[in-house]
Write a protein that holds these residues in place. Sequence first.
Motif, PDB file in Angstrom:
ATOM      1  N   GLY A   1      28.231 -27.703   9.300  1.00  0.00           N
ATOM      2  CA  GLY A   1      29.138 -28.610  10.003  1.00  0.00           C
ATOM      3  C   GLY A   1      30.602 -28.379   9.673  1.00  0.00           C
TER       4      GLY A   1
ATOM      5  N   PHE B   1      30.432 -23.063   9.325  1.00  0.00           N
ATOM      6  CA  PHE B   1      30.644 -24.102  10.325  1.00  0.00           C
ATOM      7  C   PHE B   1      29.357 -24.382  11.104  1.00  0.00           C
ATOM      8  N   SER B   2      28.645 -23.302  11.489  1.00  0.00           N
ATOM      9  CA  SER B   2      27.434 -23.526  12.275  1.00  0.00           C
ATOM     10  C   SER B   2      26.256 -23.946  11.401  1.00  0.00           C
TER      11      SER B   2
ATOM     12  N   PRO C   1      32.382 -16.789  17.781  1.00  0.00           N
ATOM     13  CA  PRO C   1      33.355 -16.685  16.702  1.00  0.00           C
ATOM     14  C   PRO C   1      33.729 -15.246  16.329  1.00  0.00           C
TER      15      PRO C   1
ATOM     16  N   ARG D   1      30.535 -18.969  10.027  1.00  0.00           N
ATOM     17  CA  ARG D   1      29.121 -18.973   9.694  1.00  0.00           C
ATOM     18  C   ARG D   1      28.770 -20.321   9.054  1.00  0.00           C
TER      19      ARG D   1
END
Lengths: 343, 94
Positions: free
Chosen positions: A283, A279-280, A219, A277
């Motif tokens: 979710g 997102f990981s 990313p 950040r």
Amino acid sequence: MANGVEAIRGVGTAVSAQAARSNLELRYAKKGLMWALISGMGWGLGGVLIGMALGMAPFTTGATIYTGALVAGAMNDGLGGIYLFGYNVYTGRWREIFRTLKTWPGALVCIAAVFGGPIAMGGYLMGIELAGPAYAMGISALYPVVGALLAMIVLKEKISRRVWIGIACSVAGAIIMSYTPPSGDHPHFYLGLGLALLAALGWGVEGVLSTYGMEMVDPSVAINLRQATSSVVSMVAVLPLVGGFVMFGKALQTFSSLWILAAAALVGAISYWSWYRAFSMCGVARTMALNITYSIWGIVFTYFFTTTEITASLVVGAVIITLGSILVVSNPSEIIKLRNEEV
Amino acid sequence: MAIKLPMRFRILHHFCQVESASNQQLMDALRPEYGTEGQFNSAIFNEHLMSMRAGGLIEDKAVSFDPEGNLVQEFAVTEFGKSRMKYLPKSWKP
């Protein structure tokens, strides 16, 4: 007997290791929610800051009504690209940028950047300039709706009932919000809303493109490439069309608006970075749901930093669009359930 | 000689060749290729693993404690992750 004890001990360790993992992940997910919220707040704050810069010299004196926003967009993404390159040098991954460019997902990041950059960011900023940040953010927050509809057409994805309700809700919110223009001098209000809708379209396309392998790209590298491509394409293909270079030169020398733009680009870069950040950590659905609250943050920051009047239809419209978009990107009951069930 | 892959691509490629791997095993395997770079540290590998798992490229496999009592998570590639191998440059395709 001894073996039996060993086996039981083994099971005990496995169970407690799983419990430890589950606790670790819960802590992780909670932290992720914070980053997701920061990404939404950052995007809202960035939009309002850009709106402030657009109201200052030299952005108010463009050759066309679009020039100021497009120059600011090129500068915003260019500055963001520079910040992110600095971060990538600092974390020792600058070589990854060139490696990534040689791959198909890397090339795709650049193609998506044209939709997300000059088209979407350009439309978004022109919308901010012509209709004001609070309204432009609200309309641009329709991008998950556009994304869902495009996914139905291009990717042949089925749209569930929940998503249809979300889409209907968002569209209703957009109508409520745009029905009454704000008081004051906004001669191009509806043009501004149309351009904000163009932003939603650009980001929607970007979202669809990202399903073709973009999750393989680091990313930090992806955002770096995105901002750099967007800025370069804007400068080469867009600014010459609107007489942008003269203003670009002036903008670099006008410290009073330059520093606001530099701050907006920093906040924008942090927002993107927090998005990935989060997102990981918690979710994609939760992250998108919290990020999309940016139009509400936009209203909050508009209230504190500008003189724009906050009307009831603006607030109600923004809240309904946000709720609709949350329904489009996620299932609320799954969002609330943080702990992973399959321990 | 194949081109050098971005590290996350290489991590996915490695997962397609082993049953499962932990952060440490992954680092040991990739040290000869990326070991001298600033990005070669456990925190960045962990970032990759968490984000690849969130993106559905890999999934949880086993979990245990090492002799020092640290939690060791192992991950394995998913079917979706395997399908992404098609985006690798020609020289790296299986």
